[in-house]
Motif scaffolding. Sequence first.
Motif: not given
Lengths: 242, 388
Positions: A33-34, A37, A40-41, A43-45, A48-52, A54
């Motif tokens: 995986e990159y 990824d 983003e995971r 953030w997804a799971f 939710r406060t992580v900002c980036f 893409h």
Amino acid sequence: MSEKWNITLKVSRQKEGETPHFDEYKMEVDPDEYVLDAVERVWAFMDRTVCFRHACHHSTCGACGMRVNNVEKLTCITSIRDMCQDGGTLKVEPLRNFPVISDLAVDMGSLYNRLEAVGARSVLPVPEAEIEKPASTWDPADQQYIRLADCIECGLCISACPSAATSSGYLGPAVLAGAQANGLKRNPELLQLVDAEDGVWRCHSAFECSAVCPSLVDPARRIMNLRTQVFTERFSRLFHKA
Amino acid sequence: MSKPHAIIVGAGFTGTATAHDLALRGFDVTVIERGDICNGTSGRTHGLLHCGGRYAVKDQESAIECIDENIILRKIVPGVIEPNGGLFIALNESDLAYRDAFIAGCQACHIPLEELTPAQALRLEPNINPKLLTAFLVPDGTFDPLRLALSFAATAKKNGAKFRTYSEVKSLILDGQGGVVGVNVLERASNQTHELRGDILVNATGAWAGEIAEMAGASVPVKPSPGVMVAYDQRFVERAINRLNTPGDGDIVLPQRRMVVVGTTSFEIDDLDYVPVLEEHVKLMLERGAELIPGIRNARVRGKYMATRPLISSGSGRSAARTFKCYDHKETHNVDGLVTITGGKATTLRAMAEGTADVVCRKLGINAPCTTKDVLLLSYRQYYSLPN
């Protein structure tokens, strides 16, 4: 079944008015995986406060540049396998030499302003697109095609550049590369801008820009070429005074 | 009288294009986006500026939208487009059997078409499969997804629109009679929650449209349908290469900078916020892509990724229409103040915005025609330099 690794993703966190710190997330990943990824995971799971930043996820938009284990990387095409080991740590930080908006997202307004100032072309005829293809090798048939320029304006070169760290006014590698591709002969008005302390002369040839460029722009080589163009332009002005 | 205030949720293609359209029509516009511009489906778009040929046989409404918008986008946003055309190529008897329907479809949809012999096609594109049986030259193109949206956003900003990125809608503010009058927004950069009120809320969240509509007690028949794409590290062609047949998996290869991108697949999912890139789909892209351009077998994979299309669920997967739809929720669920735009394709973003702004103007009793067909967009870079 794909391979699984357990890693620690160490993410630089900074909200408005805070000093930066790291948050750690333990994750199971597929090493192929990159890095993006994994972020983003989170953030997804997990948080939710992580900002980036893409967008394209295949190295054409330049939005996801970050420092990964202290090296500037386009995270959407950087595999986890290339950056750490099973049980290891993946440290992600925002790019340097830009103000942080939040966490991993930076404000690259200065880069875009300067690219506009030198009129860096976003699309150009195919034969002019690559520095390693000199005019003598152009296929005349390709002159009819237009393509997106190599530079994806990701800012990795600005973050990696030791000279950019010493002067916030320095135009920087991507911008000088854009000026070089335009050419001083074709755009003589650019001479004043690039033939300046914060122009081609600020570069001290560390070549970090070309080392981290994910898009084969080779800014260092273009800056050297631009210096030659500056001399040629100055010289020709000596003999063509109005 | 003060200007009407439109709040747009989502800064992908439809959100940014609608912001541009409404700003030109005299609205105060605020765009709310939970990430940065184009972080969802739009940013990960394949990047084909469709000529409409793909839909000319089975979905002519979409095909006509594509060719009309293709011509407009080339004119208003040339700085983000590789305008080199495309080929539809036939490689077997099944492809050849599609030829007549394709010609008739393209003619019916005013898509310009030129049939080439295999030798002519190979002169134009030496890296395509040399065993091709026939080819059609069409006015496809490719675009840079993020920059396309940023160009609309930059121009909207110039005309007064405000963009609040890293701002997530947590709930809607209702007027007690079922109508929507605003949103509660979490600003993720400061971890603060704010209230924002407007005269109309435009739900431009694409595949996520159902989640926002649900907050108002409405629903949208959108079927999120992801597809996988793979980027390889050589620019084998200058044009978009399409398989001459009914739309299927991995039947388009696009040039983009020094890459080609093969796409795409179509499947269904439950969790929208993270969709894994399935390895069997990546393998399929190699197989199918190599049929069109054999050299892909020897190229290196540069990126594997996916995007979730917001299909309107009139059918499933490939059979669903690719046209767009704007819902006035006063009409669908008796919820006033809320409009949803979804479906559609990147190529038709301007038309989607026009349709949405028409509905918004009609609802608010505003008589302002659409002018976006003729407005040259600002450089995408200006999005970052203009004040917010």
